[in-house]
Design a protein around this motif. Structure first.
Motif, PDB file in Angstrom:
ATOM      1  N   GLU A  96     101.672  98.257  92.394  1.00 35.05           N
ATOM      2  CA  GLU A  96     103.050  98.098  93.139  1.00 35.05           C
ATOM      3  C   GLU A  96     103.432  99.286  93.678  1.00 35.05           C
ATOM      4  O   GLU A  96     102.738 100.634  93.581  1.00 35.05           O
ATOM      5  CB  GLU A  96     103.889  97.936  91.747  1.00 35.05           C
ATOM      6  N   PHE A  97     104.269  99.242  94.663  1.00 26.56           N
ATOM      7  CA  PHE A  97     104.802 100.147  95.413  1.00 26.56           C
ATOM      8  C   PHE A  97     106.382 100.237  94.987  1.00 26.56           C
ATOM      9  O   PHE A  97     107.125  99.228  95.288  1.00 26.56           O
ATOM     10  CB  PHE A  97     104.699 100.162  96.929  1.00 26.56           C
ATOM     11  N   PHE A  98     106.878 101.186  94.835  1.00 20.46           N
ATOM     12  CA  PHE A  98     108.216 101.767  94.123  1.00 20.46           C
ATOM     13  C   PHE A  98     108.917 103.078  94.560  1.00 20.46           C
ATOM     14  O   PHE A  98     108.110 103.624  95.124  1.00 20.46           O
ATOM     15  CB  PHE A  98     108.293 101.355  92.733  1.00 20.46           C
ATOM     16  N   PHE A  99     110.213 103.204  94.182  1.00 22.43           N
ATOM     17  CA  PHE A  99     110.594 104.541  94.276  1.00 22.43           C
ATOM     18  C   PHE A  99     111.541 104.784  92.929  1.00 22.43           C
ATOM     19  O   PHE A  99     112.339 103.553  92.815  1.00 22.43           O
ATOM     20  CB  PHE A  99     111.110 105.089  95.689  1.00 22.43           C
ATOM     21  N   THR A 100     111.749 105.903  92.383  1.00 21.35           N
ATOM     22  CA  THR A 100     112.472 106.120  91.184  1.00 21.35           C
ATOM     23  C   THR A 100     114.053 105.680  91.339  1.00 21.35           C
ATOM     24  O   THR A 100     114.482 105.529  90.355  1.00 21.35           O
ATOM     25  CB  THR A 100     112.268 107.537  90.497  1.00 21.35           C
ATOM     26  N   THR A 101     114.644 106.100  92.622  1.00 18.86           N
ATOM     27  CA  THR A 101     115.869 105.973  92.817  1.00 18.86           C
ATOM     28  C   THR A 101     116.145 104.473  93.568  1.00 18.86           C
ATOM     29  O   THR A 101     117.253 104.629  93.600  1.00 18.86           O
ATOM     30  CB  THR A 101     116.332 107.190  93.741  1.00 18.86           C
ATOM     31  N   PRO A 135     107.867 109.954  98.340  1.00 16.10           N
ATOM     32  CA  PRO A 135     107.353 111.378  97.735  1.00 16.10           C
ATOM     33  C   PRO A 135     108.018 112.521  97.935  1.00 16.10           C
ATOM     34  O   PRO A 135     107.849 113.395  97.052  1.00 16.10           O
ATOM     35  CB  PRO A 135     105.812 111.194  98.307  1.00 16.10           C
ATOM     36  N   GLY A 136     108.874 112.597  98.609  1.00 17.43           N
ATOM     37  CA  GLY A 136     109.651 113.846  98.821  1.00 17.43           C
ATOM     38  C   GLY A 136     110.801 113.967  97.846  1.00 17.43           C
ATOM     39  O   GLY A 136     110.945 115.031  97.548  1.00 17.43           O
ATOM     40  N   HIS A 137     110.928 112.843  97.112  1.00  7.89           N
ATOM     41  CA  HIS A 137     111.756 113.121  95.973  1.00  7.89           C
ATOM     42  C   HIS A 137     111.058 113.170  94.730  1.00  7.89           C
ATOM     43  O   HIS A 137     111.465 113.645  93.507  1.00  7.89           O
ATOM     44  CB  HIS A 137     113.224 112.121  96.044  1.00  7.89           C
ATOM     45  N   ASP A 138     110.112 112.012  94.802  1.00  6.34           N
ATOM     46  CA  ASP A 138     109.521 111.723  93.575  1.00  6.34           C
ATOM     47  C   ASP A 138     108.310 112.628  93.231  1.00  6.34           C
ATOM     48  O   ASP A 138     106.977 112.251  93.566  1.00  6.34           O
ATOM     49  CB  ASP A 138     109.198 110.218  93.598  1.00  6.34           C
ATOM     50  N   THR A 139     108.494 113.531  92.696  1.00  6.59           N
ATOM     51  CA  THR A 139     107.453 114.766  92.259  1.00  6.59           C
ATOM     52  C   THR A 139     106.976 114.224  90.988  1.00  6.59           C
ATOM     53  O   THR A 139     107.222 113.274  90.320  1.00  6.59           O
ATOM     54  CB  THR A 139     108.162 116.040  92.090  1.00  6.59           C
ATOM     55  N   THR A 140     106.076 114.913  90.893  1.00  6.56           N
ATOM     56  CA  THR A 140     105.152 114.484  89.175  1.00  6.56           C
ATOM     57  C   THR A 140     106.186 114.532  88.100  1.00  6.56           C
ATOM     58  O   THR A 140     106.183 113.894  87.387  1.00  6.56           O
ATOM     59  CB  THR A 140     104.048 115.530  88.932  1.00  6.56           C
ATOM     60  N   GLU A 141     107.337 115.766  88.272  1.00  6.78           N
ATOM     61  CA  GLU A 141     108.212 115.880  87.215  1.00  6.78           C
ATOM     62  C   GLU A 141     109.082 114.864  87.112  1.00  6.78           C
ATOM     63  O   GLU A 141     109.475 114.124  85.960  1.00  6.78           O
ATOM     64  CB  GLU A 141     108.842 117.177  87.370  1.00  6.78           C
ATOM     65  N   VAL A 145     109.561 111.925  83.936  1.00  3.50           N
ATOM     66  CA  VAL A 145     110.799 111.318  83.223  1.00  3.50           C
ATOM     67  C   VAL A 145     111.069 110.074  83.414  1.00  3.50           C
ATOM     68  O   VAL A 145     111.333 109.303  82.495  1.00  3.50           O
ATOM     69  CB  VAL A 145     112.259 112.220  83.698  1.00  3.50           C
ATOM     70  N   TYR A 146     110.654 109.235  84.679  1.00  2.00           N
ATOM     71  CA  TYR A 146     110.835 108.035  84.920  1.00  2.00           C
ATOM     72  C   TYR A 146     109.989 107.024  83.830  1.00  2.00           C
ATOM     73  O   TYR A 146     110.272 106.400  83.282  1.00  2.00           O
ATOM     74  CB  TYR A 146     110.287 107.557  86.422  1.00  2.00           C
ATOM     75  N   ILE A 152     106.340 103.937  79.699  1.00  2.00           N
ATOM     76  CA  ILE A 152     105.332 103.800  80.001  1.00  2.00           C
ATOM     77  C   ILE A 152     104.220 104.462  79.148  1.00  2.00           C
ATOM     78  O   ILE A 152     104.259 105.880  79.269  1.00  2.00           O
ATOM     79  CB  ILE A 152     105.129 104.183  81.269  1.00  2.00           C
ATOM     80  N   THR A 153     103.184 103.988  78.416  1.00  2.00           N
ATOM     81  CA  THR A 153     102.518 104.577  77.400  1.00  2.00           C
ATOM     82  C   THR A 153     100.858 104.388  77.716  1.00  2.00           C
ATOM     83  O   THR A 153     100.077 105.068  77.432  1.00  2.00           O
ATOM     84  CB  THR A 153     102.848 104.193  75.969  1.00  2.00           C
ATOM     85  N   ASN A 154     100.687 103.411  78.581  1.00  2.00           N
ATOM     86  CA  ASN A 154      99.163 103.078  78.893  1.00  2.00           C
ATOM     87  C   ASN A 154      98.592 104.413  79.747  1.00  2.00           C
ATOM     88  O   ASN A 154      99.068 104.645  80.558  1.00  2.00           O
ATOM     89  CB  ASN A 154      99.229 101.805  79.777  1.00  2.00           C
ATOM     90  N   PRO A 155      97.471 104.866  79.122  1.00  2.00           N
ATOM     91  CA  PRO A 155      97.006 106.253  79.760  1.00  2.00           C
ATOM     92  C   PRO A 155      96.358 105.676  81.210  1.00  2.00           C
ATOM     93  O   PRO A 155      96.077 106.754  81.901  1.00  2.00           O
ATOM     94  CB  PRO A 155      95.931 106.530  78.828  1.00  2.00           C
TER      95      PRO A 155
END
Length: 249
Positions: A96-101, A135-141, A145-146, A152-155
């Protein structure tokens, strides 16, 4: 002709008459109602044929006569790990392609994916690949949190970020799933709400419906909703069935 001979003919005729009265109706009745054993055999053959059709209906997405494979990619996930397409080799996974906001379709898509994740939690060879288009907003951190907020628990479910141009090329060319920026829409981005299904060898697969490959699966409508406001039916059930089939390949 002797009386003895006459008695013999009479006896034979009597036997034939009795046979006709007793057995012929039973034979006719058995033919009319169809032999049960034969009927079960036909039913078994039909069921086998139906199973063969079902298991042969996951087509490859062919481009210029060649089955389309997931192109090479390399991004960082929510745990700070470098993830490539090779990490998904030997696994069935959804893309999928998405963004957190995202204020509209992304929450619906990821709730559906979490449901799928939970249904296949016993399968170590099932995963999800989620690529942020912001990606400018969606950092690893932010992605971490998202992931925690959505359960989301699947490794093997990696939410990935990285070079924006590389992500957009992967979406629009690699998967033919539209992604773009648009300041006039809510959230500033627009993208496909579809999921791509990938087999263990990295090929894009899909069910054949009415003789044509579905190509992608609608990821927005939930099983609980059944249909959206326009009457389009949910495809999550279909996707889960096809994941299960690919896991057996």
């Amino acid at each position: 002709m002797s009386n003895k001979t006459n008695y013999s003919y009479v006896g034979i005729a009597f036997i034939i008459l009795v046979f006709g009265i007793i057995f012929v109706p039973k034979i006719v009745d058995r033919i009319t109602n169809e032999d049960i054993t034969r009927n079960e055999s036909r039913s078994d053959q039909a069921n086998t044929k139906e199973k063969e059709v079902a298991t042969s209906e996951l087509a490859f997405l062919n481009i210029n006569g060649e089955p389309k494979k997931v192109p090479d990619f390399s991004f960082v996930d929510q745990n700070g790990n470098q993830i490539t397409n090779k990490d998904y080799e030997g696994k069935v996974y959804v893309v999928e392609f998405f963004f957190t906001t995202c204020p509209s379709i992304c929450p619906k898509m990821n709730k559906n994916l979490v449901q799928i994740q939970n249904e296949f939690k016993e399968f170590a060879d099932f995963g999800v690949a989620s690529f942020t288009i912001n990606p400018g907003h969606d950092t690893t951190e932010v992605l971490k949190v998202y992931a925690d907020n959505y359960g989301i628990t699947n490794p093997n479910w990696h939410l990935m970020t990285g070079d924006k141009d590389a992500i957009y090329e992967l979406a629009n060319i690699g998967f033919n799933l539209y992604t773009g920026e648009n300041e006039e829409v809510a959230g500033g981005f627009e993208h496909s709400g579809n999921f791509a299904l990938i087999d263990k060898n990295g090929f894009i697969r899909s069910r054949v419906v009415a003789g044509n490959p579905l190509i992608f699966y609608n990821g927005i409508i939930s099983e609980a909703e059944q249909k959206d406001d326009e009457g389009q039916e949910q495809q999550i059930t279909m996707l889960k069935e096809d994941i299960a089939q690919l896991l057996q390949e």
